[in-house]
Write an enzyme that holds these catalytic residues in place. Structure first.
Site, mmCIF file in Angstrom:
data_model
loop_
_atom_site.group_PDB
_atom_site.id
_atom_site.type_symbol
_atom_site.label_atom_id
_atom_site.label_comp_id
_atom_site.label_asym_id
_atom_site.label_seq_id
_atom_site.Cartn_x
_atom_site.Cartn_y
_atom_site.Cartn_z
ATOM 1 C CD1 TRP A 138 24.902 49.343 -35.409
ATOM 2 C CD2 TRP A 138 25.622 51.448 -35.266
ATOM 3 N NE1 TRP A 138 25.098 49.625 -34.082
ATOM 4 C CE2 TRP A 138 25.545 50.911 -33.972
ATOM 5 C CE3 TRP A 138 26.062 52.774 -35.435
ATOM 6 C CZ2 TRP A 138 25.888 51.638 -32.835
ATOM 7 C CZ3 TRP A 138 26.403 53.498 -34.301
ATOM 8 C CH2 TRP A 138 26.309 52.933 -33.028
ATOM 9 C CG ASP B 173 22.901 53.232 -38.183
ATOM 10 O OD1 ASP B 173 22.807 53.576 -36.980
ATOM 11 O OD2 ASP B 173 22.118 52.429 -38.722
ATOM 12 C CG ASP B 174 23.405 57.383 -33.849
ATOM 13 O OD1 ASP B 174 23.436 58.604 -34.057
ATOM 14 O OD2 ASP B 174 22.978 56.874 -32.790
ATOM 15 C CB CYS C 158 20.783 54.572 -30.129
ATOM 16 S SG CYS C 158 19.110 53.999 -30.465
ATOM 17 C CE LYS D 261 18.869 51.518 -37.936
ATOM 18 N NZ LYS D 261 20.141 50.769 -37.869
ATOM 19 C CG ASP E 168 17.336 53.419 -33.624
ATOM 20 O OD1 ASP E 168 16.501 52.648 -33.139
ATOM 21 O OD2 ASP E 168 18.560 53.210 -33.590
ATOM 22 N NE ARG F 110 17.187 45.879 -36.412
ATOM 23 C CZ ARG F 110 17.984 46.505 -35.557
ATOM 24 N NH1 ARG F 110 18.643 47.579 -35.918
ATOM 25 N NH2 ARG F 110 18.148 46.041 -34.342
ATOM 26 C CG ASP G 168 21.188 46.961 -32.041
ATOM 27 O OD1 ASP G 168 19.997 47.069 -32.402
ATOM 28 O OD2 ASP G 168 21.885 47.932 -31.686
HETATM 29 C C1 GLA Z 1 20.377 51.219 -32.333
HETATM 30 C C2 GLA Z 1 20.024 50.483 -33.621
HETATM 31 C C3 GLA Z 1 21.278 50.167 -34.379
HETATM 32 C C4 GLA Z 1 22.021 51.453 -34.676
HETATM 33 C C5 GLA Z 1 22.317 52.183 -33.375
HETATM 34 C C6 GLA Z 1 22.896 53.549 -33.610
HETATM 35 O O1 GLA Z 1 21.103 50.404 -31.450
HETATM 36 O O2 GLA Z 1 19.291 49.330 -33.358
HETATM 37 O O3 GLA Z 1 20.961 49.500 -35.584
HETATM 38 O O4 GLA Z 1 21.247 52.245 -35.515
HETATM 39 O O5 GLA Z 1 21.137 52.359 -32.607
HETATM 40 O O6 GLA Z 1 23.106 54.246 -32.434
#
Ligand code: GLA
Length: 718
Positions: A57, A94-95, A144, A170, A172, A240, A244
């Site tokens: 990410w 990640d996303d 997100c 992970k 979120d 977390r 970020d």
């Molecule tokens: C949030 C998380 C990030 C990442 C983004 C992905 O902002 O805190 O670490 O995973 O979403 O959209």
């Protein structure tokens, strides 16, 4: 998306969305397992030390490089660099791996453009390299980035991950399903959904590390935050807790500060880690010293070590940072006690953490912009009686201390020691050097360099050499001292002539190099002193540091908003703001910058001092923001007194035009982008705002806020 924006989104979304049919039970108290034995991991064996590896990410977000190849290349690089042997085992996506919607049967769909071979294939590839495979979802309605979330589908999604061979999730917490649980607190809702997700992971029969993002959305104070910390370890292995991370020193300090929220460090431990977010090394926005500091401090804090960059582009120095076995050993120490701050001073902290073999890891962390000698002692860091052996985990130098633990630390730097509670026969004494600050523009001023022998043995034949910028005069270059006894310090003085500094902010460095003999061993040590000056500009025009206005035929030099966008000179002129024109608003007359379009014409406020004169009841400004914030203006008067006021402007296009009490003064209907004018149907304005000043006094100088979102075009007393 920033945490703040995500919080705003959460507030907006928790009310709007209703899922009436879902009935979700609360967690019975009896089902809550003990710490380190989370629902998904009844044996308590997962992540006895903080996870290490990679997550895309921070380095890639959802850009075009986010695809299958990034992850196969990363797996290859981890093996090629030998990082797997050092513990970097996870390759986590990640996303943005999934499509926006589920299929007709409610299944998540992989983005086949980014991942043409599918996730099972990718998992097999990663596993074939001896590595583990992680993925990302969201416990709310959407991720997100707005793709399909996991809420209401936890079991089906967990089964899918298991079928791909997923080892780490992970989860979120954007688009939270708060509306589905009327009357429950944020923490209670999060507990319900994270428990469901954890149980779903358990039901797959596959060990899957569970990273919970819920507390990042209530960071770092208040009942929901503290309540969440109570149940998080019962459901997953790490969380977390804060902002970020992004590739800037301010972000490292932000997450570091959040990690040291009082009480939080105690929640970290084997099987339940505080996750300070990814490592930024390699992404280009910081110096190697700053990346080294993030790495050291993250290890001191027992945070996961997740790289997030193109590993094939790491420089040899950066590879050395992330491959430092001694620092990794601190992060991965079996005792699993998170380091905490044991001493603080202006711009620095001392952190300490006990290690499994009885040693103590101590980090001297210089958060500030000036070099400083940081000094602590065995008692403060939790060591018993001296002497100790200090191993500098970066330079690898081993020294002996009779109790004082001190080092000169560069700006934004760290010195990290592993300290054992015994003397090492033959190790050199621990020596620390401190330099005093010279006075600029005052002829020759004395600068004292103090050498402290913190060891158990004297040092002899000491030579101290002092150097500085080429236009500084330093006399003499070298000073000598015969002996510094153990436990004592000696000072030598130099005459240093620093020329008057130029207007604006400047940072200069004095460097001392000390060479000496301890017994038969020749040794040396260095130190720095940083002289930061902030010298008044003669006028606002002299302080200009940004190009906010461009000609419509040549838009490229403009960069008002950090993205290369700028005001149109033509549109401004049509609204009365041509170079050098008088712009009057609220009866106050301003001189519009007389700079040509495409040249520096405004001041990004970062604490500059501007010489001014005038009297009145207010200080009026023309300005705008590429952001939305306020800052403090300090007005100094000719009698030596001062007053302050709060200044803010609306965003140039996109917020309430009366924010912070401002008013539009110049309205334009389009802006320029790097490739030419662009009319988005939005007004781009310059605003009027003012702060009160002391009537009857004469202004001598104005210090602008340290708020780089604020841009100032003109200022006048009225
Ligand atoms: C949030 C998380 C990030 C990442 C983004 C992905 O902002 O805190 O670490 O995973 O979403 O959209």
């Amino acid at each position: 998306m920033s945490i703040q924006r995500r919080r705003d989104l959460r507030a907006a979304l928790t009310t709007g969305v209703a899922i009436a049919a879902l009935v979700i039970p609360t967690v019975p108290a009896s089902a809550v397992p003990t710490q380190g034995r989370a629902t998904n991991d009844p044996s308590g064996q997962l992540t006895r030390t903080p996870p290490m590896g990679f997550n895309d990410w921070a380095g890639f977000e959802c850009n075009s490089r986010l695809n299958e190849k990034l992850f196969t290349d990363t797996a290859d690089q981890i093996v090629k660099l030998g990082l797997d042997k050092l513990g970097y085992n996870y390759v986590n996506i990640d996303d943005c791996w999934m499509q926006h919607d589920r299929d007709a049967l409610g299944n998540l769909q992989v983005d086949a453009t980014r991942f043409p071979h599918g996730m099972k294939w990718l998992g097999d590839y990663i596993h074939s390299k001896g590595l583990k495979f992680g993925t990302y979802e969201d416990a709310g309605y959407k991720t997100c980035q707005g793709a399909a979330g996991s809420y209401g589908h936890f079991q089906a999604d967990a089964d899918l991950y298991a079928s791909w061979g997923i080892d780490y999730l992970k989860l979120d917490y954007c688009y939270q399903p708060t509306d589905a649980f009327p009357g429950k607190t944020d923490s209670q809702v999060a507990q319900i959904v994270y428990h469901q997700a954890s149980e779903a992971l358990l039901n797959t029969g596959r060990p899957i590390v569970f990273s919970e993002s819920a507390p990042a959305y209530v960071c770092c104070t208040g009942k929901d935050f503290t309540d969440e910390l109570k149940w998080l370890p019962d459901e997953g292995q790490l969380w977390r807790f804060g902002s970020d991370i992004y590739d800037a020193w301010a972000s490292v300090l932000q997450n570091y500060g959040e990690a040291n929220t009082p009480g939080l460090p105690a929640h970290g431990g084997p099987g339940h880690w505080n996750d300070a977010d990814m490592l930024e090394i390699g992404n280009g926005g910081m110096t190697t010293a700053e990346y080294q500091s993030q790495f050291n401090v993250w290890a001191e804090m027992a945070s996961p070590l997740l790289l997030s960059t193109d590993l094939s582009k790491l420089t040899p120095e950066q590879v050395a940072v992330v491959s430092n076995r001694d620092v990794i050993a601190v992060d991965q120490d079996k005792l699993g006690v998170q380091g905490k701050i044991v001493q603080s001073g202006t711009g620095y902290d001392v952190l300490s953490r006990p290690l499994a073999n009885g040693d103590v890891a101590v980090t001297l962390f210089n958060k500030g912009d000036t070099a400083k000698t940081i000094s602590t002692n065995g008692k403060t860091v939790g060591l018993g009686s001296a002497p100790f052996t200090l191993k500098d985990l970066v330079s690898k130098k081993v020294t002996t201390s009779a109790g004082t633990i001190a080092a000169n630390v560069a700006p934004h730097g760290t010195v990290m020691y592993r300290i054992s509670k015994h003397a090492s026969p033959g190790a050199a004494p621990s020596v620390a050097v401190t330099i005093s600050n010279p006075t600029p523009g005052a002829g020759s001023t004395p600068v004292t360099v103090t050498v402290a022998d913190n060891g158990t043995q004297s040092i002899n034949d000491l030579d101290v050499k002092l150097t500085g910028p080429a236009d500084w005069k330093i006399i003499p270059g070298t000073q000598s001292v015969r002996t510094v006894d153990a436990g004592r310090s000696r000072s030598v003085t130099f005459g240093v002539t620093v020329p008057p500094p130029p207007p604006g902010k400047a940072s200069n460095t004095l460097t001392a190099a000390a060479t000496y003999r301890a017994g038969r061993t020749h040794d040396s040590i260095g130190a720095q002193q940083t002289l930061i000056t902030n010298t008044p500009y003669a006028s606002l025009a002299q302080a200009t540091n940004n190009v906010a206005i461009t000609d419509e035929s040549t838009t490229a030099p403009g960069n008002f908003d950090g993205d290369g966008d700028s005001y149109s000179a033509q549109a401004l002129a049509a609204a009365g703001a041509a170079p050098g024109a008088t712009v009057t608003h609220n009866g106050v007359a301003f001189t519009w910058p007389s700079a040509a379009a495409g040249s520096k014409d405004n001041v990004v406020a970062d604490g500059q001092i501007v010489t001014m004169s005038g009297q009145g009841s207010k200080l009026a400004f023309l300005g705008a923001e590429a952001g939305a914030t306020t800052g403090t203006v300090t007005v100094t008067y000719t009698d030596g007194t001062s007053s302050t006021g709060t200044l803010g402007f609306p965003n140039w296009c996109c917020t309430d035009q009366k924010a912070y009490g401002a008013e539009p003064a110049i309205a334009t209907d389009h802006r320029n982008t790097p490739s030419g004018p662009a009319n988005q149907g939005t007004a781009y304005d310059v605003f009027y705002n003012s702060i009160p000043i002391t009537a009857g006094k004469t202004i001598a100088a104005v210090t602008l806020p340290y708020t780089p979102a604020i841009h100032v075009f003109a200022v006048t007393a009225a």
